[in-house]
Design a protein around this motif. Structure first.
Motif, mmCIF file in Angstrom:
data_model
loop_
_atom_site.group_PDB
_atom_site.id
_atom_site.type_symbol
_atom_site.label_atom_id
_atom_site.label_comp_id
_atom_site.label_asym_id
_atom_site.label_seq_id
_atom_site.Cartn_x
_atom_site.Cartn_y
_atom_site.Cartn_z
ATOM 1 N N GLN A 151 0.714 -1.289 -0.004
ATOM 2 C CA GLN A 151 0.111 0.014 -0.092
ATOM 3 C C GLN A 151 0.772 1.313 0.099
ATOM 4 N N ARG A 152 0.886 1.933 -1.393
ATOM 5 C CA ARG A 152 1.733 3.124 -1.257
ATOM 6 C C ARG A 152 0.668 4.316 -0.546
ATOM 7 N N ARG A 210 -18.100 -19.534 -16.269
ATOM 8 C CA ARG A 210 -17.052 -19.325 -17.325
ATOM 9 C C ARG A 210 -15.812 -19.946 -16.316
ATOM 10 N N PRO A 248 -16.136 -12.342 -14.932
ATOM 11 C CA PRO A 248 -16.306 -11.057 -15.475
ATOM 12 C C PRO A 248 -16.806 -10.291 -14.494
#
Lengths: 789, 309
Positions: free
Chosen positions: B20-21, B70, B105
């Motif tokens: 985490q910047r 899928r 998706p």
């Protein structure tokens, strides 16, 4: 907290509705009827003087700084000599239009119809430009949103910084008039040059007399009001106003109050002369400081009195509204007049220049929360931390001000343009984010160029996806591109075509301006013109720099090319034909492909895949723009700044391969596209800093939206200060913050009455949120907010 | 502080789940926080249950699943049941190839965690070096439990030191002291949690007892001048006077910590618990008055209250 007086002004200011005053147009036109056949510069100077003689003189209750462009508290001015057709066509819908409505009463409309428009028919700048612009250029330049320079032929140019330091405060308009008269004594009309000089100096005398007449009329008005004023202290104030207006701007000011009044009269003269944008106040804290320090020492002014005068000026600067067409208002939303005022920075000899007034200007903006002046600060490594923290506190207040600039990069940009080192250190901001200097003549916002259009034409056989019209150079169908390099080459080819026609639009406009609309008043405020006897519009300034061509949609183009490169030519998952079909369908029924493009690397996440393309685009743009010379032989200048131009520019572009839907906004300046810079502000800043800012001397613009929750503690303010310093250490030029929660903005949409003073940053400037169209409001809400990090 | 023994640095890798910047609440200045994956504790209020398992894993957000199926054919392990969307995912069979995540998706399937080298991590954290420098920030190693990957942590900390980047660690304090004590010589700051002073209650709420933790806190604080104790403040668990007094006693008599930071509990949602196949439990955030009272108790022991808000 402002004084009670200023709080009162602020309230009546917020309550006032913008109204159009026709007095300026009536006087200006009547004068022109009487001067047919005279030199155009003299005609314009006479018309200016006529305006100064006849404009209604209004002093509003309690005012300390006086002077108004018309009889209304918020006055818009019509300048038919530039364009009038839009007024005729649109004036019945002024009051009801979505962006920047105005009031205009029926009597005024009748005057316009009967007395003003008939005279200017065939004589306006607009009509001449349209008659003379190259037809191929016209096809993409005139009201298309593809390349746009309508502010250079429907309006005057503006874009100057009055030189208080060396001209107005030293000489006064009385001194300038004497200089012109002296020149006239030694001139004989024996050469073309001498003829031009004679006209110039004759015009100079007339405009000096004009502005002095206007000031004296205010003196008379104040004295008249004083006679009947029952309140003793107000009576005293009015007598003081009368005294000051008899003195300035004819003579140099000697007190702080006189200096502020001089600034406002000078500014008012500029407004009345051409009603244009970006009449900049320059380095206010620098040229006002001697009057402040001297006044304190002599006991003539107190910090509180000076603060009140500064705030009074802030309100004056916000009172006049720029009257523009509905098309132009889309680009320059929010009644913004871009009167930029710069504080902080370095002195001409390179020392820190921050002084007490720098802080007082920040305070004034926090107190009055007006959208003018556009407040800019210059920050350099030796700027006091205390000053930067004061800047951060104002950012936290959520006004969108100030625009924070990298002092050294601003100087580098101007050094590259040929300014002397001392002059380059003495820069101020122009309009939104253009580094400027008071002895410079330059069109700082000449053309907006839609980069996404170049991409669209590259992929769509040179045609607009929305209209099907051939707009760019012809191209083969996209399916025939064999490599990413070929796609990129087509994009650059189309972009070069747009740049070429932008150049044509600019030099054509420059030529017509020089012929038709010389600027006798503004020429006195910019060094070089008086000395050479040459108008600003004819290259009279000390430095004449090339017009700025602003690119819009760097992020969109870079993200689109990145998606094509990755999905089509690297992963081979989709074909360009599939991509083109999805774009034609505006992504309808292509959810999977859209997910895939949305997942591709995006500029603004410190990912070199997309960022390097943005750098390549911006470098190409620079080289191409720079390769052309303007009407005076100066190289054109590149910029990636924003007005609100990214919204209309987006509205004419179909879906783009980065996943953007048709007609939705593009991206302002060099900012990442809204909602795509998901990594961190540091990553976004690093991406933006990869662009070579120093070469784009027309300015680069970066907006970041922060949630207010992030800035509550002193510790977090220090982190914001460090963020700015680090960003500047990386070589970037500008950053501005919107610190308003999305929830607050949505509330403001629902209850605009409750949020009338809510200022937000649009792009290069801030304005009242409720004054923006719904579309612009939504675009602002959608910008990434780093509140969850 | 113990001097860090020069150990031969073999290329080393570890498992992390995020970097985490612009992390601005975990120590001084602007920081990057490296979240190491894997934790020996199972705190019932944990905001990051995806940090528990020490290996990369596939999270399944059932509420986002549309049942498009899928994912079914791409799974080589037969770990996905084509029928129901609820409970359709057999984690035991999952090999974490993440092919299902690529085809999903809606983002219902998300791979969390990656095995990375020290150099991989450095490539990211180096990017913000200029921001650390201007703000007095640096890198914070968090988790999970960073000391659960001691060699990886050691090498990361040593590399940061070479690069001149300030380092801090956030730890549960649950580790074998002898195995990791040299690492403290490579760290500029230590945040260590005290979740509860009662051993049994600690075991109930986190799965482990607190004796070793408290001993480690004492050892760290005597060695490291920049040790801060963090207390997740939870109404049902530890936000009561007796517990906080016991903590004050302990800190005063057995440690030299620099200060205490209270972190009021926040509910980050059930979804992540379900996504890792665990049961979440709701707790209550103590009100402002309660938090103030707890702070006063600690302050009365002469211990500073700090915060990084």
């Amino acid at each position: 907290m402002s004084s009670k007086r200023i709080e009162g002004f602020k309230k009546s200011y917020i309550d006032a509705k913008p109204s159009i005053s026709v007095h300026r147009a009536v006087a200006f036109t009547a004068s022109h009827r009487n001067t047919e056949g005279e030199a155009v510069i003299v005609r314009r100077a006479k018309a200016f003087q006529a305006v100064c003689e006849s404009l209604p003189v209004t002093i509003f209750d309690g005012e300390l700084i006086v002077g108004s462009a018309g009889e209304f508290l918020k006055t818009g001015v019509i300048c038919p000599e530039y364009s009038w057709k839009w007024v005729e066509e649109e004036m019945d819908s002024f009051a009801s239009r979505d962006q920047d409505p105005y009031r205009l009463d029926e009597a005024a409309k009748a005057i316009l119809r009967e007395k003003i428009f008939p005279y200017w028919r065939g004589k306006s700048l607009e009509e001449n430009f349209l008659a003379r612009i190259h037809p191929e250029t016209a096809k993409i330049l005139i009201d298309t949103g593809i390349i746009d320079n309508d502010s250079k032929w429907r309006n005057a140019v503006g874009e100057i910084t009055a030189d208080y330091q060396d001209i107005i405060f030293r000489k006064g308009f009385g001194g300038l008039k004497r200089e012109a008269l002296e020149q006239l004594q030694s001139l004989e009309p024996v050469s073309a040059e001498a003829l031009e000089k004679l006209d110039f100096y004759n015009a100079a005398v007339l405009v000096c007399e004009g502005i002095i007449i206007l000031a004296r009329r205010y003196a008379d008005k104040a004295a008249e009001l004083a006679r009947t004023e029952p309140d003793a202290s107000r009576k005293q104030e009015l007598l003081e106003i009368a005294r000051i207006c008899r003195k300035v701007p004819e003579h140099p000011p000697e007190s702080f109050h006189e200096a502020v009044q001089t600034v406002w009269f000078t500014q008012l003269g500029s407004i009345l002369s051409e009603n244009s944008l970006a009449l900049n106040l320059g380095r206010f804290d620098q040229y006002m400081y001697p009057y402040y320090a001297g006044g304190l020492k002599a006991g003539a002014v107190t910090p509180a009195a000076a603060q009140e005068l500064i705030e009074a000026l802030w309100i004056k600067l916000s009172e006049w509204v720029w009257a523009i067409s509905s098309n132009t208002a889309k680009f320059f939303a929010g009644y913004n007049s871009f009167q930029n005022l710069t504080v902080g920075g370095r002195t001409r000899d390179g020392r820190d220049a921050t002084n007490e007034l720098s802080y007082m200007c920040l305070q004034a903006t926090e107190n009055v929360k007006t959208h003018q002046p556009g407040l800019s600060v210059r920050i350099h490594p030796d700027s006091p931390e205390e000053f930067l923290l004061a800047v951060c506190r104002l950012i936290r207040a959520g006004t969108g001000f100030p625009a924070v600039h990298n002092d050294r990069v601003g100087s580098e940009m101007l050094l590259a343009e040929g300014l002397s080192p001392e002059d380059a250190r003495d820069w101020n901001n122009c309009g939104c984010v253009v580094p400027h200097f008071r002895k410079v003549g330059k069109w700082t916002s000449a053309v907006n160029i839609n980069l996404a259009a170049a991409l669209e034409y590259a992929l769509n056989r040179g045609e607009s996806r929305l209209t099907g019209k051939a707009m760019g150079l012809p191209e083969v169908p996209a399916a025939e591109f064999k490599s990413y390099e070929e796609v990129k080459a087509a994009f650059f080819r189309q972009l070069a075509y747009l740049i070429k026609h932008s150049v044509i639009g600019s030099v054509t406009a420059q030529r017509i301006h020089a012929e038709m609309v010389p600027r006798p008043y503004l020429s006195l405020l910019v060094d070089g013109c008086m000395e050479q006897g040459k108008d600003l519009s004819r290259g009279g300034a000390k430095y004449n720099l090339g017009p700025v061509l602003t690119g819009i949609g760097v992020a969109d183009s870079a993200n689109s090319l990145a998606a094509i490169r990755k999905l089509v030519f690297e992963d081979g998952k989709y074909t360009l034909e599939q991509m083109n079909k999805a774009l034609d369908a505006d992504w309808e029924g292509c959810g999977e492909l859209r997910q895939a493009v949305l997942a591709c690397p995006k500029y603004g996440n410190d990912d070199d895949y997309a960022d390097s393309i943005a750098v390549e685009i911006s470098d190409f743009y620079y080289r191409e723009v720079r390769s052309y010379k303007d009407y005076f032989g100066s190289s054109f200048t590149s910029a990636f700044m924003g007005i609100s131009n990214y919204i209309p520019a987006g509205s004419v572009i179909g879906a783009t391969p980065d996943g953007r839907k048709a007609k939705t906004p593009l991206t302002e300046g060099v900012s990442p596209h809204a909602g795509t810079d998901l990594t961190s502000p540091t990553a976004a800043m690093r991406s933006v800093a990869k662009i070579n800012h120093d070469v784009h001397s027309g300015g680069t613009l970066m907006n970041i939206k922060l949630a207010p929750e992030l800035l509550q503690s002193e510790r977090s303010l220090k982190n914001l200060a460090a963020l700015i310093r680090a960003y500047f250490a990386l070589g970037a030029f500008h950053v501005q913050f919107n610190v308003i929660s999305a929830a607050t903005l949505r509330k403001a949409q629902e209850q605009p009455e409750e949020y009338r003073d809510l200022l937000v940053r649009v792009a290069g400037y801030s304005t009242q949120f409720v004054n923006l169209s719904r579309e612009a409001q939504n675009a602002i809400i959608e910008r990434t907010t780093y509140e969850t990090l | 502080m113990p001097s860090s023994k020069e150990r031969p640095m073999k290329p080393c890798s570890g498992t992390i789940f995020q970097i985490q910047r612009w992390s601005i609440h975990d120590g001084e200045g602007v920081r990057s926080t490296v979240f190491l994956k894997g934790c020996p504790l199972r705190c019932k209020w944990c905001a990051n249950p995806e940090s528990w398992n020490g290996n990369p894993e596939v999270l399944f957000f059932q509420e986002k699943c549309t049942g498009c199926n899928r994912c079914v054919p791409v799974c080589g392990e037969g770990a996905i049941d084509p029928g129901e969307t609820a409970g359709r995912f057999s984690r035991e069979r999952c090999s974490c190839c993440a092919r299902c995540c690529e085809v999903c998706p809606t983002g219902a399937r998300k791979r969390i965690g990656a095995k990375v080298t020290v150099e991989d991590v450095l490539q990211v954290i180096r990017r913000d070096a200029v921001f650390y420098r201007e703000s007095g920030g640096g890198v914070t190693f968090s988790g999970g439990e960073p000391f659960a990957q001691p060699e990886f942590l050691r090498q990361l900390a040593a590399a940061c030191r070479r690069l001149g980047i300030d380092t801090a660690v956030e730890t549960s304090g649950y580790f074998d002291w002898e195995q990791v004590k040299d690492i403290f010589g490579l760290l500029d700051g230590v945040f260590v949690d005290i979740k509860h002073m009662d051993d049994e209650r600690h075991r109930q709420m986190t799965g482990v007892g607190n004796r070793g933790i408290l001993e480690n806190i004492a050892r760290i604080s005597l060695l490291h001048p920049n040790t801060i104790v963090r207390v997740p403040l939870i109404e049902e668990v530890n936000a009561h006077e007796q517990n906080i007094r016991a903590m004050g006693e302990f800190l005063k008599n057995h440690t030299r910590v620099k200060g205490v930071e209270f972190l009021p509990y926040h509910d980050f949602g059930e979804a992540k618990y379900r996504a890792v196949g665990a049961q979440g439990q709701a707790f209550t955030t103590p009100d402002g008055a309660k938090i103030a009272a707890m702070k006063e108790i600690i302050a009365a022991y002469g211990i500073d209250i700090v915060d990084f808000k």
